[in-house]
Enzyme design. Sequence first.
Site, mmCIF file in Angstrom:
data_model
loop_
_atom_site.group_PDB
_atom_site.id
_atom_site.type_symbol
_atom_site.label_atom_id
_atom_site.label_comp_id
_atom_site.label_asym_id
_atom_site.label_seq_id
_atom_site.Cartn_x
_atom_site.Cartn_y
_atom_site.Cartn_z
ATOM 1 N N LYS A 5 35.319 31.636 39.131
ATOM 2 C CA LYS A 5 36.448 32.006 39.982
ATOM 3 C C LYS A 5 35.932 32.895 41.102
ATOM 4 O O LYS A 5 35.363 33.966 40.849
ATOM 5 C CB LYS A 5 37.530 32.719 39.166
ATOM 6 C CG LYS A 5 38.830 32.897 39.942
ATOM 7 C CD LYS A 5 38.868 34.135 40.774
ATOM 8 C CE LYS A 5 40.080 34.243 41.655
ATOM 9 N NZ LYS A 5 40.289 35.604 42.171
ATOM 10 N N GLY A 8 39.172 35.933 46.806
ATOM 11 C CA GLY A 8 39.258 36.052 48.265
ATOM 12 C C GLY A 8 38.644 37.346 48.759
ATOM 13 O O GLY A 8 38.205 37.431 49.909
ATOM 14 N N GLY A 39 43.592 35.313 48.796
ATOM 15 C CA GLY A 39 44.730 36.217 49.050
ATOM 16 C C GLY A 39 44.635 36.948 50.386
ATOM 17 O O GLY A 39 45.592 36.899 51.178
ATOM 18 N N ASP A 153 43.324 33.649 39.580
ATOM 19 C CA ASP A 153 42.741 34.032 38.285
ATOM 20 C C ASP A 153 43.418 33.242 37.160
ATOM 21 O O ASP A 153 42.754 32.754 36.238
ATOM 22 C CB ASP A 153 42.930 35.536 38.024
ATOM 23 C CG ASP A 153 42.216 36.384 39.054
ATOM 24 O OD1 ASP A 153 41.037 36.097 39.327
ATOM 25 O OD2 ASP A 153 42.835 37.321 39.579
ATOM 26 N N LYS A 208 43.257 39.197 36.374
ATOM 27 C CA LYS A 208 41.925 38.786 35.889
ATOM 28 C C LYS A 208 41.798 39.006 34.383
ATOM 29 O O LYS A 208 41.394 38.116 33.648
ATOM 30 C CB LYS A 208 40.822 39.587 36.594
ATOM 31 C CG LYS A 208 40.569 39.101 37.979
ATOM 32 C CD LYS A 208 39.481 39.898 38.659
ATOM 33 C CE LYS A 208 39.877 40.179 40.080
ATOM 34 N NZ LYS A 208 40.495 39.078 40.800
HETATM 35 N N1 LIG Z 1 39.804 49.350 36.392
HETATM 36 C C1 LIG Z 1 39.465 48.660 37.477
HETATM 37 N N2 LIG Z 1 38.182 48.330 37.696
HETATM 38 C C2 LIG Z 1 37.789 47.650 38.799
HETATM 39 N N3 LIG Z 1 38.650 47.230 39.757
HETATM 40 C C3 LIG Z 1 39.958 47.519 39.596
HETATM 41 C C4 LIG Z 1 40.425 48.232 38.443
HETATM 42 N N4 LIG Z 1 41.766 48.368 38.563
HETATM 43 C C5 LIG Z 1 42.108 47.791 39.714
HETATM 44 N N5 LIG Z 1 41.052 47.258 40.356
HETATM 45 C C6 LIG Z 1 41.095 46.583 41.657
HETATM 46 O O1 LIG Z 1 40.974 45.186 41.480
HETATM 47 C C7 LIG Z 1 40.371 44.682 42.694
HETATM 48 C C8 LIG Z 1 39.937 43.246 42.483
HETATM 49 O O2 LIG Z 1 41.080 42.412 42.516
HETATM 50 P P1 LIG Z 1 41.481 41.583 43.842
HETATM 51 O O3 LIG Z 1 41.491 42.505 45.017
HETATM 52 O O4 LIG Z 1 42.717 40.822 43.553
HETATM 53 O O5 LIG Z 1 40.216 40.657 43.999
HETATM 54 P P2 LIG Z 1 39.995 39.087 44.152
HETATM 55 O O6 LIG Z 1 40.397 38.736 45.553
HETATM 56 O O7 LIG Z 1 38.527 38.986 43.909
HETATM 57 O O8 LIG Z 1 40.816 38.361 43.123
HETATM 58 C C9 LIG Z 1 39.289 45.695 42.956
HETATM 59 O O9 LIG Z 1 38.832 45.675 44.289
HETATM 60 C C10 LIG Z 1 39.979 47.005 42.602
HETATM 61 O O10 LIG Z 1 40.582 47.566 43.743
HETATM 62 C C1 LIG Z 2 51.072 33.578 43.293
HETATM 63 C C2 LIG Z 2 49.942 34.232 44.028
HETATM 64 O O1 LIG Z 2 49.898 35.454 44.103
HETATM 65 N N1 LIG Z 2 49.024 33.428 44.564
HETATM 66 C C3 LIG Z 2 47.866 33.907 45.302
HETATM 67 C C4 LIG Z 2 46.871 32.769 45.430
HETATM 68 C C5 LIG Z 2 45.533 33.198 46.004
HETATM 69 C C6 LIG Z 2 44.807 34.190 45.110
HETATM 70 O O2 LIG Z 2 45.103 34.420 43.954
HETATM 71 O O3 LIG Z 2 43.732 34.793 45.753
HETATM 72 P P1 LIG Z 2 42.803 35.971 45.224
HETATM 73 O O4 LIG Z 2 42.066 35.478 44.027
HETATM 74 O O5 LIG Z 2 41.924 36.225 46.383
HETATM 75 O O6 LIG Z 2 43.691 37.153 44.896
HETATM 76 C C7 LIG Z 2 48.274 34.424 46.699
HETATM 77 O O7 LIG Z 2 49.207 33.870 47.290
HETATM 78 O O8 LIG Z 2 47.614 35.359 47.176
#
Ligand SMILES: Nc1ncnc2c1ncn2[C@@H]1O[C@H](COP(=O)(O)OP(=O)(O)O)[C@@H](O)[C@H]1O
Ligand SMILES: CC(=O)N[C@@H](CCC(=O)OP(=O)(O)O)C(=O)O
Length: 248
Positions: A5, A8, A39, A153, A208
């Site tokens: 995975k 973004g 995202g 995720d 996640k």
């Molecule tokens: N306990 C934690 N440990 C690490 N990261 C965390 C934690 N709680 C929240 N986060 C946040 O989760 C973020 C990752 O999720 P997200 O921004 O959605 O990333 P992605 O786009 O890779 O899915 C990290 O940058 C951090 O800000």
């Molecule tokens: C329903 C929902 O929240 N969908 C996400 C899909 C993309 C995503 O999950 O991107 P990251 O892994 O970078 O967070 C969104 O619209 O942002």
Amino acid sequence: MFILKCGGSTLDQLPASFYEELIQLKRDGFDPIIVHGGGPAISNTLKSLQIEPQFIDGLRVTDEATLQVVEMVLIGQTNKQIVKQLKGYGFGLSGMDGSLIKASKMDGPFGFVGQIEAVQPELIKSLSDNGYIPVIAPLGIDEQGQSYNINADTAAGAVATALGVEQLIVVTDVPGVMENGQVIPELTTQQVTELIDKGVITGGMIPKVKAAMDALKAVDEVVIIPPANLGKAVQKEKVGTKIKGGAE
Ligand SMILES: Nc1ncnc2c1ncn2[C@@H]1O[C@H](COP(=O)(O)OP(=O)(O)O)[C@@H](O)[C@H]1O
Ligand SMILES: CC(=O)N[C@@H](CCC(=O)OP(=O)(O)O)C(=O)O
């Protein structure tokens, strides 16, 4: 075979060497399957269209206009950005194609956010068996042809479960699940729940770890890592945070 995975949060910073490593892993028979997010790119495009992004419980509230932008960015931009870097190995598709991800409307105030009903693993397997690295955008579709936005995720966890792969590797912009500035090397599902309750795991980390806990019913190992640790994670070296089944 393993599911990767790609969040973004890191996609724009991934070096060419990351994709070269993926191509090499494919050649070596490790068969990566990519499920990607996007995202931040979706939010940027929404803002440029004067639509303010809105999230509830980490899920994007997705009205009709937002859904159009989600499809445009994930399929037209992010998916192809990855496919191009995979130099002919990448085969881009979304969960809508061939009803790969069957979904229904999630209960709650989320609009067109999908609840995954089923993942059809055959198409992904056959693409992989034919030498491609499938690159899947997290969208779903129902029997009426309505599309849905799905957290990447969650989509990756469901794809990993349907394929019953050994590993789900989640690449993101932090070195793993952190507490007090330190990476936690291993977490049981019970510890994950405690860290969510304590407010240590928040925001984008919640989907996640939840996807990890769901996937552990069918997948041997889930790891959360930064991009630089991909090779080590595939070789089962201790990097990032490994989420384990069981309570101890
Ligand atoms: N306990 C934690 N440990 C690490 N990261 C965390 C934690 N709680 C929240 N986060 C946040 O989760 C973020 C990752 O999720 P997200 O921004 O959605 O990333 P992605 O786009 O890779 O899915 C990290 O940058 C951090 O800000
Ligand atoms: C329903 C929902 O929240 N969908 C996400 C899909 C993309 C995503 O999950 O991107 P990251 O892994 O970078 O967070 C969104 O619209 O942002």
